[in-house]
Design an enzyme around this catalytic site. Structure first.
Site, mmCIF file in Angstrom:
data_model
loop_
_atom_site.group_PDB
_atom_site.id
_atom_site.type_symbol
_atom_site.label_atom_id
_atom_site.label_comp_id
_atom_site.label_asym_id
_atom_site.label_seq_id
_atom_site.Cartn_x
_atom_site.Cartn_y
_atom_site.Cartn_z
ATOM 1 C CD GLU A 183 44.408 82.833 89.686
ATOM 2 O OE1 GLU A 183 44.954 81.801 89.275
ATOM 3 O OE2 GLU A 183 44.925 83.964 89.636
ATOM 4 N NE ARG A 230 44.778 70.763 82.494
ATOM 5 C CZ ARG A 230 44.626 71.783 83.345
ATOM 6 N NH1 ARG A 230 45.122 71.730 84.553
ATOM 7 N NH2 ARG A 230 43.967 72.841 82.977
ATOM 8 C CE LYS A 242 41.035 79.706 85.233
ATOM 9 N NZ LYS A 242 40.817 79.971 86.655
HETATM 10 P P1 ATP Z 1 43.175 76.755 83.552
HETATM 11 O O1 ATP Z 1 44.354 75.907 83.256
HETATM 12 O O2 ATP Z 1 41.998 76.517 82.687
HETATM 13 O O3 ATP Z 1 43.489 78.196 83.678
HETATM 14 P P2 ATP Z 1 43.323 76.482 86.332
HETATM 15 O O4 ATP Z 1 43.727 75.187 86.913
HETATM 16 O O5 ATP Z 1 44.345 77.541 86.322
HETATM 17 O O6 ATP Z 1 42.681 76.226 84.929
HETATM 18 P P3 ATP Z 1 41.706 77.181 88.547
HETATM 19 O O7 ATP Z 1 40.702 78.244 88.653
HETATM 20 O O8 ATP Z 1 42.942 77.279 89.333
HETATM 21 O O9 ATP Z 1 42.061 77.054 87.008
HETATM 22 O O10 ATP Z 1 41.030 75.757 88.736
HETATM 23 C C1 ATP Z 1 40.141 75.453 89.773
HETATM 24 C C2 ATP Z 1 40.103 73.972 89.952
HETATM 25 O O11 ATP Z 1 39.672 73.334 88.760
HETATM 26 C C3 ATP Z 1 41.465 73.426 90.290
HETATM 27 O O12 ATP Z 1 41.318 72.551 91.392
HETATM 28 C C4 ATP Z 1 41.868 72.690 89.056
HETATM 29 O O13 ATP Z 1 42.624 71.567 89.384
HETATM 30 C C5 ATP Z 1 40.552 72.300 88.418
HETATM 31 N N1 ATP Z 1 40.685 72.202 86.968
HETATM 32 C C6 ATP Z 1 41.059 73.178 86.125
HETATM 33 N N2 ATP Z 1 41.130 72.722 84.859
HETATM 34 C C7 ATP Z 1 40.771 71.421 84.901
HETATM 35 C C8 ATP Z 1 40.644 70.385 83.918
HETATM 36 N N3 ATP Z 1 40.899 70.613 82.627
HETATM 37 N N4 ATP Z 1 40.249 69.161 84.330
HETATM 38 C C9 ATP Z 1 39.984 68.937 85.621
HETATM 39 N N5 ATP Z 1 40.085 69.851 86.595
HETATM 40 C C10 ATP Z 1 40.483 71.087 86.255
HETATM 41 MG MG MG Z 2 45.210 77.563 88.483
#
Ligand code: ATP
Ligand code: MG
Length: 563
Positions: A36, A261, A271
């Site tokens: 995102e 994760r 983020k």
């Molecule tokens: P955050 O929790 O940091 O805001 P998010 O999951 O909201 O992360 P996205 O931009 O939606 O951020 O993530 C893009 C991809 O990265 C998704 O498929 C998510 O599963 C993966 N991802 C995000 N954080 C991690 C992590 N700590 N370990 C592994 N994969 C991750």
């Molecule tokens: Mg997300």
């Protein structure tokens, strides 16, 4: 299966994919990385990128880059650009396959209309607060909304009017009509559309209703023909909902696979939290070298190879665990050891005068650029009568096991001469040692004594007349506790911010570094790995410490404390 199997450990995901190819559920592998665009990518995202692009590569498939841009309030094209730069820098190529969930807004709208017509979605006039209350809890079933049984015609009309912008934000939503008593809260009539009167960075003012992540995500995967939709464990409970949507629409149905994760000690990987560090001024920006963002790690001097290796080595698991940040640093060190040329830099200088060395003489010493890779050749480093060595390399009264320089003691100056300390000059006011008087043995040029006598230590040095001043930024962990969320009641993770995470020192570096360009990486001998910062100019060199030389992980490994 193509690819280097040795390098990429097999995981449970490989088993699932193999099974799907064997049973014919899919005849190809298509994955995606779906960020995102509401912040910079971090090391957790790197794990997901390495996994998704890696699987596609290993199975001769494809991996899309798709921006899940469903929330115009938090998203920004600046983040889109940063994400593309970071994925590319990590070494991955999405080819022509750069997609946006916002490209599917028309299709998603049509599908929503289809569900309304089939009696599977309805417009609800409850307020967001009421919706939350009616939803129930894990132990109590939800309550059906009084608007749940509107006629198809009324729903169609209201939804159309929502789209046309006739209603204020928060006044109505579109919900899926599933089951308010489901033990899975995600199935209690989840919201599909909300009204947001805000332009979108790609669709402008075309829409004032936006799909929720839950409604957009699975369908976007379906539209793109994704076979294996890999996501983190939080989405396990959303899978029945995604299945429900796809089955209700009767469209291509990817298999969702959840994995744990990545979490790292001394680090936050969210983020939302990283944005707070930026916005509240704890760090200098998203690319501050202390940040666990890809941009921060790049600026710090981490290599994409080291990050990829780390991500592959830690593997993927089904249950959450925290990885020791020392392991990441271990891979960075391992990679830099092979590639980073050695240089001399003195971070905490102590002046040394070689009394028997002629005043005007300058010798060019031949220094090996990288003992781990002799093809990197040698360079000349000027040596003269006045030098700097590291203050820590001298003790007036050496404790036991201190083998470096002390009064009367002889040590080697690397690639130069053996020197002996004959006198110590102190500041009369403070008693601080300000200069060492030494003598050198002219017969030991290059650093070896012809009579084979041994010295207990080898020190690095720079010539005072030739050295350049440089700003060196020394980093420590951003947080003082392995778990930054370990706080007292009423505090948040910022309470554990490490005020000593950045220390700036003025150093002296050998003159060959005058030509160093931002991004260049070096090992400062005996000190650590360093990278030239983008702030650096020929007039004012600026280095970031990437990692120290002390490999705490390798030490743990040797002592048998880790596998
Ligand atoms: P955050 O929790 O940091 O805001 P998010 O999951 O909201 O992360 P996205 O931009 O939606 O951020 O993530 C893009 C991809 O990265 C998704 O498929 C998510 O599963 C993966 N991802 C995000 N954080 C991690 C992590 N700590 N370990 C592994 N994969 C991750
Ligand atoms: Mg997300």
């Amino acid at each position: 299966m193509a690819g280097d199997e040795e390098k990429r450990p097999r995981t449970f995901i490989h088993d699932i994919i193999d099974e799907d190819l064997r049973t014919g559920r899919f005849d190809r592998v298509q994955t995606r990385f779906p960020p995102e665009p509401n912040g910079y990518l971090h090391i957790g995202h790197a794990k997901s990128i390495v996994l998704n692009f890696g699987l596609a590569e290993q199975y001769g498939g494809k991996c899309n880059l798709r921006f899940d841009d469903t929330n115009p309030l938090t998203e920004d094209p600046h983040y889109v650009e940063s994400i593309k730069r970071d994925v590319r820098w990590l070494g991955f190529d999405w080819g022509e396959r750069e997609y946006y969930a916002s490209d599917y807004f028309d299709q998603l709208y049509e599908w929503a209309v289809q569900l309304i017509k089939e009696g599977k979605a309805y417009v609800d006039d409850l307020s967001p607060e009421e919706i939350r209350r009616y939803r129930g809890t894990l132990t109590e079933p939800g309550i059906e909304s009084p608007y749940r049984n509107r006629s198809v015609e009324e729903n169609l009309e209201l939804f159309e009017r929502m789209r046309r912008g006739e209603f204020p934000e928060g006044s109505r939503v579109l919900r899926a009509k599933i089951d308010m008593k489901s033990p899975n809260l995600n199935l209690r009539d989840p919201v599909m559309y909300r009204i947001i009167h805000h332009p979108h960075h790609r669709t402008g003012n075309k829409w004032c209703i936006y799909p929720t992540y839950d409604w957009a995500h699975g369908q976007s995967d379906s539209i793109e023909g994704i076979t294996h939709s890999i996501c983190t464990l939080e989405f396990e409970d959303h899978r029945p909902l995604y299945d429900w949507f796809l089955d209700a629409l009767g469209v291509h149905h990817p298999r969702q696979i959840e994995f744990a994760r990545l979490e790292l000690t001394y680090t936050v990987l969210s983020k939302r939290k990283l944005r707070r560090l930026v916005e509240e001024g704890y760090v200098r920006g998203w690319d501050d070298p202390r940040m666990p963002t890809i941009a921060g790690m790049r600026r710090r001097g981490y290599t994409p190879e080291a990050i990829r290796e780390f991500c592959e080595r830690i593997g993927v698991a089904k249950s959450n665990s925290v990885v020791d940040i020392a392991l990441l640093e271990h891979y960075v060190r391992q990679d830099l050891n092979k590639r980073a040329p050695r240089r001399f830099a003195v971070l905490s200088p102590l002046r040394v005068v070689i009394e028997n060395y002629p005043e005007e003489r300058v010798e060019e010493m031949d220094c090996i650029n990288n003992p781990e890779d002799l093809s990197q050749g040698t360079r000349k480093v000027p040596f003269s009568r006045v030098l700097y060595i590291e203050r820590d390399d001298f003790r007036e009264v050496p404790p036991k096991k201190f083998y470096r320089l002390a009064p009367g003691r002889e040590v080697r100056l690397r690639y130069a001469y053996l020197i002996r300390c004959v006198d110590v000059v102190k500041d009369p006011a403070t008693g601080e040692v300000v200069e060492l008087r030494c003598t050198y043995d002219p017969a030991t040029r290059g650093g070896d004594a012809p009579d084979g006598r041994k010295v207990p230590a080898t020190l690095h040095w720079v010539s005072a007349a030739h050295a350049m001043k440089a700003e060196v930024r020394l980093y420590d962990y951003l947080f003082t506790k392995p778990d930054p969320d370990d706080v007292e009641e009423g505090q948040d993770f910022t309470a554990n911010f490490n005020p000593r995470s950045l220390e700036i020192v003025e150093a002296f570096v050998e003159p060959s570094l005058a030509n160093a360009k931002p991004g260049d990486r070096f090992q400062f001998e005996r000190v650590g790995y360093f990278c030239v910062d983008p702030d650096s100019t020929p007039e004012k060199l600026v280095f970031n410490r990437t990692v120290t030389l002390k490999d705490t992980w390798a030490k743990l490994e040797k002592s048998g404390k880790v596998e």
